[in-house]
Design a protein around this motif. Structure first.
Motif, PDB file in Angstrom:
ATOM      1  N   TYR A 263      11.021 -23.392 -29.189  1.00  0.00           N
ATOM      2  CA  TYR A 263      11.738 -23.184 -27.936  1.00  0.00           C
ATOM      3  C   TYR A 263      12.938 -24.134 -27.844  1.00  0.00           C
ATOM      4  O   TYR A 263      14.032 -23.752 -27.420  1.00  0.00           O
ATOM      5  CB  TYR A 263      10.793 -23.403 -26.757  1.00  0.00           C
ATOM      6  N   GLN A 264      12.730 -25.388 -28.260  1.00  0.00           N
ATOM      7  CA  GLN A 264      13.809 -26.370 -28.187  1.00  0.00           C
ATOM      8  C   GLN A 264      14.941 -26.055 -29.159  1.00  0.00           C
ATOM      9  O   GLN A 264      16.085 -26.480 -28.959  1.00  0.00           O
ATOM     10  CB  GLN A 264      13.262 -27.779 -28.472  1.00  0.00           C
TER      11      GLN A 264
ATOM     12  N   ASP B  66      19.229 -21.630 -28.344  1.00  0.00           N
ATOM     13  CA  ASP B  66      20.370 -21.958 -27.489  1.00  0.00           C
ATOM     14  C   ASP B  66      20.045 -21.567 -26.063  1.00  0.00           C
ATOM     15  O   ASP B  66      18.987 -20.989 -25.781  1.00  0.00           O
ATOM     16  CB  ASP B  66      21.641 -21.261 -27.990  1.00  0.00           C
ATOM     17  N   GLU B  67      20.950 -21.881 -25.139  1.00  0.00           N
ATOM     18  CA  GLU B  67      20.679 -21.654 -23.722  1.00  0.00           C
ATOM     19  C   GLU B  67      20.470 -20.182 -23.407  1.00  0.00           C
ATOM     20  O   GLU B  67      19.599 -19.816 -22.602  1.00  0.00           O
ATOM     21  CB  GLU B  67      21.834 -22.207 -22.880  1.00  0.00           C
ATOM     22  N   GLU B  68      21.237 -19.308 -24.018  1.00  0.00           N
ATOM     23  CA  GLU B  68      21.096 -17.862 -23.762  1.00  0.00           C
ATOM     24  C   GLU B  68      19.756 -17.355 -24.267  1.00  0.00           C
ATOM     25  O   GLU B  68      19.084 -16.566 -23.597  1.00  0.00           O
ATOM     26  CB  GLU B  68      22.247 -17.117 -24.444  1.00  0.00           C
TER      27      GLU B  68
ATOM     28  N   LYS C 255      17.083 -19.164 -24.689  1.00  0.00           N
ATOM     29  CA  LYS C 255      16.041 -19.716 -23.820  1.00  0.00           C
ATOM     30  C   LYS C 255      15.882 -18.889 -22.560  1.00  0.00           C
ATOM     31  O   LYS C 255      14.764 -18.649 -22.092  1.00  0.00           O
ATOM     32  CB  LYS C 255      16.370 -21.159 -23.456  1.00  0.00           C
ATOM     33  N   ALA C 256      16.992 -18.455 -21.987  1.00  0.00           N
ATOM     34  CA  ALA C 256      16.937 -17.644 -20.773  1.00  0.00           C
ATOM     35  C   ALA C 256      16.222 -16.325 -21.037  1.00  0.00           C
ATOM     36  O   ALA C 256      15.408 -15.864 -20.222  1.00  0.00           O
ATOM     37  CB  ALA C 256      18.347 -17.410 -20.243  1.00  0.00           C
ATOM     38  N   ARG C 257      16.548 -15.678 -22.182  1.00  0.00           N
ATOM     39  CA  ARG C 257      15.882 -14.416 -22.533  1.00  0.00           C
ATOM     40  C   ARG C 257      14.390 -14.639 -22.764  1.00  0.00           C
ATOM     41  O   ARG C 257      13.548 -13.826 -22.362  1.00  0.00           O
ATOM     42  CB  ARG C 257      16.513 -13.814 -23.793  1.00  0.00           C
TER      43      ARG C 257
ATOM     44  N   GLU D 208      12.463 -17.032 -21.451  1.00  0.00           N
ATOM     45  CA  GLU D 208      11.786 -17.286 -20.172  1.00  0.00           C
ATOM     46  C   GLU D 208      11.642 -16.017 -19.359  1.00  0.00           C
ATOM     47  O   GLU D 208      10.631 -15.819 -18.675  1.00  0.00           O
ATOM     48  CB  GLU D 208      12.577 -18.341 -19.391  1.00  0.00           C
TER      49      GLU D 208
END
Length: 304
Positions: A66-67, A70-72, A74-76, A78
């Motif tokens: 998870y770490q 990238d931010e995108e 991670k959003a998908r 979650e």
């Protein structure tokens, strides 16, 4: 892959399933296997530690992956985690289908003309689960009727009688392999050649010194006559061998040295001496013993 069952539930469930399999496969008598056999307890502790370790490793790997997103991404990820699984979606759809009710938005199509102080009535169909259950009960009733009232199938009383007969057969079969469960209340005269041969060996090893090899008696009483000090018959003889003779001057109790089956074997063997002629018979001791069951049968025959 999402985990819909939290680890604090998943770990105990898996552990107790494994524990149940262990208890089922290991014969430990009346005690649990992990109490009766310490190695089983060590095995279960090891299994629990392994399960916890696997959970920790999987959780760590998931966190590392998870770490690394990238931010995108991670959003998908979650967002995906918040969506119900296909299994949950299928359960919800099935529940709504079995409920058989229309959504609130469509209720205007099934409103009846009945109006009670502003309370309106809906013309819903019967719930499918209830309807299918009703159909199933009709089918069951038809099968039951044909089987028990047309074909005269075995009813519950006949089934009980059959089960009792089978239980008696099972008990007798069990007794063949668990002969040491007998006592002086349940012992029966053994007639099998193997049992009598074993009884002879026990008699020659332990009893000859007092009763002689031919049962004529020495220190102990004569076993060939009809006189018995503490009663004859298999039950009385078994009890005398098990508990011992008269206090202070009788035979010792053999229940600490012989198993119940061995006492039944030697008792059955020595009863064969009655009516034989020993070389040096000892004078009779005790009273003439008559089997009550034999006496009752004789009286019944006389009356007939």
């Amino acid at each position: 892959m999402r985990n819909f069952i939290p680890s604090w539930i998943r770990v105990p469930v898996i552990f107790f399933i494994i524990m149940g399999i262990v208890e089922y496969t290991i014969d430990s008598g009346d005690q649990p296997a992990f109490i009766e056999k310490p190695m089983v307890l060590l095995f279960l502790i090891l299994v629990l530690l392994i399960i916890i370790a696997i959970e920790a490793i999987v959780s760590s790997i998931k966190n590392v992956l998870y770490q690394s997103l990238d931010e995108e991404a991670k959003a998908r990820f979650e967002l995906k985690q918040t969506e119900p699984s296909k299994a949950i979606q299928w359960i919800n759809k099935t529940y709504i289908k079995l409920l058989g009710s229309k959504p609130i938005e469509e209720e205007h199509d099934i409103i009846l003309d009945h109006n009670y102080d502003g309370i309106k009535e809906l013309d819903n169909n019967l719930p499918p689960w209830w309807l299918y259950g009703f159909y199933a009960s009709i089918i069951f009733a038809a099968i039951y009727l044909v089987r028990f009232h047309v074909l005269n199938g075995e009813n519950q009383y006949e089934e009980l009688e059959s089960d009792l007969v089978q239980a008696r057969i099972d008990i007798e079969e069990y007794k063949k392999h668990a002969k040491d469960l007998v006592d002086f209340n349940t012992v029966e005269l053994l007639t099998d050649a193997g049992d009598l041969k074993a009884g002879q060996k026990i008699f020659e090893m332990n009893c000859v010194a007092c009763h002689k090899a031919d049962g004529g008696g020495g220190i102990g009483p004569n076993l060939t006559d009809k006189h018995w000090i503490l009663g004859g018959g298999i039950k009385n003889v078994f009890k005398t061998i098990s508990e011992g003779g008269r206090d202070g001057k009788g035979m010792i109790a053999w229940k600490q040295s012989l198993k119940p089956n061995e006492m039944a074997q030697v008792a059955s063997y020595l009863l064969q001496f009655e009516g034989t002629t020993p070389a040096e018979p000892k004078a009779p001791e005790g009273d003439i013993w008559i089997d009550d069951n034999v006496a009752t049968e004789t009286e019944d025959l006389k009356e007939d």
